[in-house]
Write a protein that holds these residues in place. Structure first.
Motif, PDB file in Angstrom:
ATOM      1  N   LYS A  10       5.208   5.799  11.402  1.00 36.33           N
ATOM      2  CA  LYS A  10       6.356   5.665  10.898  1.00 36.33           C
ATOM      3  C   LYS A  10       7.407   4.643  11.839  1.00 36.33           C
ATOM      4  O   LYS A  10       7.086   4.840  12.959  1.00 36.33           O
ATOM      5  N   ASN A  44       3.715   1.109   8.748  1.00 35.08           N
ATOM      6  CA  ASN A  44       3.600   2.426   8.929  1.00 35.08           C
ATOM      7  C   ASN A  44       2.364   2.928   9.406  1.00 35.08           C
ATOM      8  O   ASN A  44       2.101   3.815  10.307  1.00 35.08           O
ATOM      9  N   SER A  96      -3.760  11.587   4.491  1.00 35.44           N
ATOM     10  CA  SER A  96      -2.771  10.906   3.884  1.00 35.44           C
ATOM     11  C   SER A  96      -1.654  11.634   3.265  1.00 35.44           C
ATOM     12  O   SER A  96      -0.518  11.279   2.890  1.00 35.44           O
ATOM     13  N   VAL A 102       1.985  11.262   4.442  1.00 35.49           N
ATOM     14  CA  VAL A 102       2.549   9.671   4.188  1.00 35.49           C
ATOM     15  C   VAL A 102       3.486   9.782   3.031  1.00 35.49           C
ATOM     16  O   VAL A 102       2.954  10.060   1.864  1.00 35.49           O
ATOM     17  N   GLY A 103       4.712   9.429   3.173  1.00 35.26           N
ATOM     18  CA  GLY A 103       5.810   9.401   2.404  1.00 35.26           C
ATOM     19  C   GLY A 103       5.534   8.390   1.236  1.00 35.26           C
ATOM     20  O   GLY A 103       5.713   8.696  -0.052  1.00 35.26           O
ATOM     21  N   GLU A 104       5.064   7.001   1.399  1.00 37.75           N
ATOM     22  CA  GLU A 104       5.046   6.109   0.574  1.00 37.75           C
ATOM     23  C   GLU A 104       3.738   5.974  -0.235  1.00 37.75           C
ATOM     24  O   GLU A 104       3.304   5.184  -0.866  1.00 37.75           O
ATOM     25  N   LYS A 148       2.290   7.312  -2.909  1.00 35.46           N
ATOM     26  CA  LYS A 148       2.228   7.000  -4.114  1.00 35.46           C
ATOM     27  C   LYS A 148       2.422   5.416  -4.458  1.00 35.46           C
ATOM     28  O   LYS A 148       1.688   4.814  -5.503  1.00 35.46           O
ATOM     29  N   THR A 149       3.351   4.822  -3.802  1.00 35.98           N
ATOM     30  CA  THR A 149       3.656   3.327  -4.035  1.00 35.98           C
ATOM     31  C   THR A 149       2.443   2.539  -3.695  1.00 35.98           C
ATOM     32  O   THR A 149       2.043   1.477  -4.218  1.00 35.98           O
ATOM     33  N   ILE A 150       1.810   3.018  -2.499  1.00 31.08           N
ATOM     34  CA  ILE A 150       0.343   2.417  -1.966  1.00 31.08           C
ATOM     35  C   ILE A 150      -0.750   2.460  -3.175  1.00 31.08           C
ATOM     36  O   ILE A 150      -1.343   1.444  -3.636  1.00 31.08           O
ATOM     37  N   LYS A 172      -0.152   2.939  -6.453  1.00 31.70           N
ATOM     38  CA  LYS A 172       0.231   2.009  -7.450  1.00 31.70           C
ATOM     39  C   LYS A 172       0.035   0.567  -7.259  1.00 31.70           C
ATOM     40  O   LYS A 172      -0.488  -0.195  -8.235  1.00 31.70           O
ATOM     41  N   GLU A 173       0.247   0.197  -6.090  1.00 31.46           N
ATOM     42  CA  GLU A 173      -0.213  -1.417  -5.792  1.00 31.46           C
ATOM     43  C   GLU A 173      -1.632  -1.755  -6.006  1.00 31.46           C
ATOM     44  O   GLU A 173      -1.914  -2.677  -6.637  1.00 31.46           O
TER      45      GLU A 173
END
Ligand code: KAL
Length: 255
Positions: A102, A155, A197, A200-202, A204-206, A208-209
């Motif tokens: 991070k 990150n 993984s 890793v906080g983000e 879900k966003t990854i 979705k992308e």
């Protein structure tokens, strides 16, 4: 694909979500005999439980800590003695300290850099050195990489540098071992929810992308990656070496 009569070593099963477990399921279905290496005894119970889900009888589980050359040497010696030779090795091992996954890469510590590169990239050289003595004719190695080694990504930081080194290791090893007829390749998987993984906080966003922008508009799973690993380990891929195959719904082609 029929892989009966073939034996493969799988390094890096931590739990049922592991990409290495996806490869194990694929190879087992194709009739291959499997040998597993685990980091320590604490992973044996989990693997014993998982092995009951497979069709074949795969009873050889060997401890191997890739941070120690002695451990890698002993593991492959034992595997060689007990199998009489193997047809390939899947290396699915990586590690970086949480703190370094991070913020900015300029905060990477010297020690954190060393650990990430040691476990995630050097380990493939050590595995190559000690496994080539027990590889059967036409044998091959496959490792797992990620697009973050080719592009800058938030990150991923020192892991990106480690994957770039791993990708280069694949090319140099392909040249080195090619003289003996052995092949070395990598599979670059799209993001998949695993132990790795999970921190890793983000994430879900990854995911979705990928659903929005990848040519296939969906994410990939462990079995799709495992099937590609099986292909690369098999004689069907006899002309492929030094390659990085992206199993990522085509995301890597997008600008
Ligand atoms: C862009 C992505 C998201 C950013 C983040 C980081 C991914 C890091 C991968 C690295 C291998 C994870 C770790 O080393 C985690 C470690 O610090 C804590 N975990 C552990 O100690 C467990 C228990 C042990 C067994 O270690 C491991 N390694 O599991 C990358 C995403 C989108 C894709 C991923 C996850 C790529 C990748 O390289 O795994």
């Amino acid at each position: 694909m029929d892989l009966s009569g073939k034996t493969y070593v799988i390094m890096g099963v931590a739990n049922k979500r592991s990409i290495a477990w996806g490869a194990a399921r694929a190879l087992d279905k194709m009739g291959a005999k499997l040998v597993f290496t685990i980091l320590g005894e604490r992973f044996r119970k989990e693997l014993d439980k998982l092995l009951q889900e497979l069709e074949g009888d795969h009873d050889l589980i060997v401890e191997c800590d890739v941070s120690s050359d002695e451990s890698v040497e002993n593991a492959f010696k034992e595997i060689g003695e007990k199998t009489g030779g193997v047809d390939g090795v899947m290396h699915a091992i990586a590690f970086a300290n949480k703190d370094e996954l991070k913020g900015g890469i300029s905060d990477t510590t010297r020690e954190g850099f060393k650990v990430a590169l040691d476990i995630s990239a050097y380990s493939l050289l050590s595995v190559a050195k000690h496994s080539k003595a027990i590889l059967n004719e036409g044998g091959s190695l496959v490792t797992m990489t990620y697009l973050g080694g080719e592009r800058a990504m938030p990150n991923y930081n020192v892991m990106g540098v480690a994957k770039a080194a791993l990708d280069a290791n694949v090319r140099y090893l392909a040249y080195d071992l090619g003289e003996s007829g052995f092949r070395v390749n990598a599979v670059s998987a799209g993001p998949i929810r695993t132990l790795s993984s999970s921190a890793v906080g983000e994430f879900k966003t990854i995911l979705k992308e990928i659903e929005q922008r990848a040519p296939l508009r969906r994410n990939v799973d462990q079995l799709e990656v495992g099937n590609t690993v099986a292909f690369l380990l098999s004689d069907l891929a006899s002309g492929i070496t030094g390659e990085v195959v992206h199993v990522d719904s085509g995301y890597h082609i997008m600008a």
